[in-house]
Scaffold this motif. Structure first.
Motif, PDB file in Angstrom:
ATOM      1  N   GLY A  85      26.866  24.334  -6.637  1.00  0.00           N
ATOM      2  CA  GLY A  85      26.561  25.001  -5.375  1.00  0.00           C
ATOM      3  C   GLY A  85      25.462  24.320  -4.601  1.00  0.00           C
ATOM      4  N   GLY A  86      24.796  23.362  -5.189  1.00  0.00           N
ATOM      5  CA  GLY A  86      23.702  22.664  -4.531  1.00  0.00           C
ATOM      6  C   GLY A  86      22.368  23.232  -4.957  1.00  0.00           C
ATOM      7  N   THR A  87      21.314  22.701  -4.368  1.00  0.00           N
ATOM      8  CA  THR A  87      19.980  23.207  -4.669  1.00  0.00           C
ATOM      9  C   THR A  87      19.808  24.571  -4.024  1.00  0.00           C
ATOM     10  OG1 THR A  87      18.954  22.267  -2.707  1.00  0.00           O
ATOM     11  CG2 THR A  87      19.075  20.836  -4.657  1.00  0.00           C
ATOM     12  N   SER A  88      18.791  25.266  -4.431  1.00  0.00           N
ATOM     13  CA  SER A  88      18.566  26.592  -3.844  1.00  0.00           C
ATOM     14  C   SER A  88      18.299  26.480  -2.341  1.00  0.00           C
ATOM     15  CB  SER A  88      17.427  27.310  -4.544  1.00  0.00           C
ATOM     16  OG  SER A  88      16.229  26.595  -4.424  1.00  0.00           O
ATOM     17  N   ASP A  89      17.629  25.413  -1.912  1.00  0.00           N
ATOM     18  CA  ASP A  89      17.397  25.210  -0.476  1.00  0.00           C
ATOM     19  C   ASP A  89      18.714  24.992   0.270  1.00  0.00           C
ATOM     20  OD1 ASP A  89      14.657  25.515  -0.681  1.00  0.00           O
ATOM     21  OD2 ASP A  89      14.265  23.352  -0.786  1.00  0.00           O
ATOM     22  N   GLU A  90      19.616  24.224  -0.308  1.00  0.00           N
ATOM     23  CA  GLU A  90      20.918  23.979   0.330  1.00  0.00           C
ATOM     24  C   GLU A  90      21.740  25.257   0.421  1.00  0.00           C
ATOM     25  OE1 GLU A  90      21.669  19.337  -1.014  1.00  0.00           O
ATOM     26  OE2 GLU A  90      22.298  20.973  -2.344  1.00  0.00           O
ATOM     27  N   VAL A  91      21.713  26.041  -0.642  1.00  0.00           N
ATOM     28  CA  VAL A  91      22.446  27.306  -0.644  1.00  0.00           C
ATOM     29  C   VAL A  91      21.845  28.266   0.372  1.00  0.00           C
ATOM     30  CG1 VAL A  91      23.046  29.326  -2.029  1.00  0.00           C
ATOM     31  CG2 VAL A  91      23.243  27.031  -3.015  1.00  0.00           C
ATOM     32  N   GLU A  92      20.521  28.339   0.402  1.00  0.00           N
ATOM     33  CA  GLU A  92      19.844  29.219   1.357  1.00  0.00           C
ATOM     34  C   GLU A  92      20.197  28.822   2.791  1.00  0.00           C
ATOM     35  OE1 GLU A  92      15.320  30.601   2.560  1.00  0.00           O
ATOM     36  OE2 GLU A  92      15.662  29.523   0.698  1.00  0.00           O
ATOM     37  N   ARG A  93      20.193  27.534   3.082  1.00  0.00           N
ATOM     38  CA  ARG A  93      20.532  27.040   4.419  1.00  0.00           C
ATOM     39  C   ARG A  93      21.981  27.377   4.772  1.00  0.00           C
ATOM     40  NH1 ARG A  93      19.455  21.958   3.708  1.00  0.00           N
ATOM     41  NH2 ARG A  93      17.251  22.302   4.045  1.00  0.00           N
ATOM     42  N   ALA A  94      22.893  27.201   3.821  1.00  0.00           N
ATOM     43  CA  ALA A  94      24.306  27.500   4.066  1.00  0.00           C
ATOM     44  C   ALA A  94      24.515  28.988   4.328  1.00  0.00           C
ATOM     45  CB  ALA A  94      25.154  27.038   2.887  1.00  0.00           C
ATOM     46  N   VAL A  95      23.834  29.829   3.567  1.00  0.00           N
ATOM     47  CA  VAL A  95      23.950  31.276   3.771  1.00  0.00           C
ATOM     48  C   VAL A  95      23.393  31.656   5.137  1.00  0.00           C
ATOM     49  CG1 VAL A  95      23.124  33.530   2.975  1.00  0.00           C
ATOM     50  CG2 VAL A  95      23.989  31.857   1.334  1.00  0.00           C
ATOM     51  N   PHE A  96      22.242  31.114   5.498  1.00  0.00           N
ATOM     52  CA  PHE A  96      21.646  31.404   6.796  1.00  0.00           C
ATOM     53  C   PHE A  96      22.585  30.999   7.936  1.00  0.00           C
ATOM     54  CE2 PHE A  96      19.254  30.123  10.542  1.00  0.00           C
ATOM     55  CZ  PHE A  96      18.582  31.304  10.830  1.00  0.00           C
ATOM     56  N   TRP A 116      25.834  30.733   7.853  1.00  0.00           N
ATOM     57  CA  TRP A 116      26.985  31.626   7.881  1.00  0.00           C
ATOM     58  C   TRP A 116      26.607  32.969   8.509  1.00  0.00           C
ATOM     59  CZ3 TRP A 116      28.251  36.423   6.061  1.00  0.00           C
ATOM     60  CH2 TRP A 116      29.590  36.782   6.170  1.00  0.00           C
ATOM     61  N   VAL A 117      25.464  33.516   8.125  1.00  0.00           N
ATOM     62  CA  VAL A 117      25.030  34.806   8.672  1.00  0.00           C
ATOM     63  C   VAL A 117      24.781  34.692  10.169  1.00  0.00           C
ATOM     64  CG1 VAL A 117      23.154  36.515   8.643  1.00  0.00           C
ATOM     65  CG2 VAL A 117      24.137  35.691   6.494  1.00  0.00           C
ATOM     66  N   ASN A 169      26.932  37.000  12.653  1.00  0.00           N
ATOM     67  CA  ASN A 169      26.252  38.012  13.461  1.00  0.00           C
ATOM     68  C   ASN A 169      26.221  37.680  14.946  1.00  0.00           C
ATOM     69  OD1 ASN A 169      25.688  39.699  11.324  1.00  0.00           O
ATOM     70  ND2 ASN A 169      23.689  38.809  10.948  1.00  0.00           N
ATOM     71  N   GLY A 170      26.370  36.427  15.320  1.00  0.00           N
ATOM     72  CA  GLY A 170      26.186  36.095  16.721  1.00  0.00           C
ATOM     73  C   GLY A 170      27.311  35.369  17.410  1.00  0.00           C
TER      74      GLY A 170
END
Length: 54
Positions: free
Chosen positions: A5-16, A18-19, A23-24
């Protein structure tokens, strides 16, 4: 072994990303298939055009 899934930073960026899209930017059926951001801008513009009563 690396996490697929990648590093936690990469996953966090991907989730952000997508959200932010969800949302917009996505087309929303309840809003006449307009993106929520565009619908909100039209809403506020419409309020500015309505004369205010005293």
């Amino acid at each position: 072994m690396r996490d697929p899934g990648g590093t936690s930073d990469e996953v966090e960026r991907a989730v952000f990303q997508w959200v932010a899209w969800y949302n917009g930017e996505r087309l929303h059926s309840a809003l006449g298939y307009l993106p929520p951001d565009e619908y909100e801008q039209a809403y506020w513009a419409q309020l500015e055009q309505v004369p205010q009563t005293a």
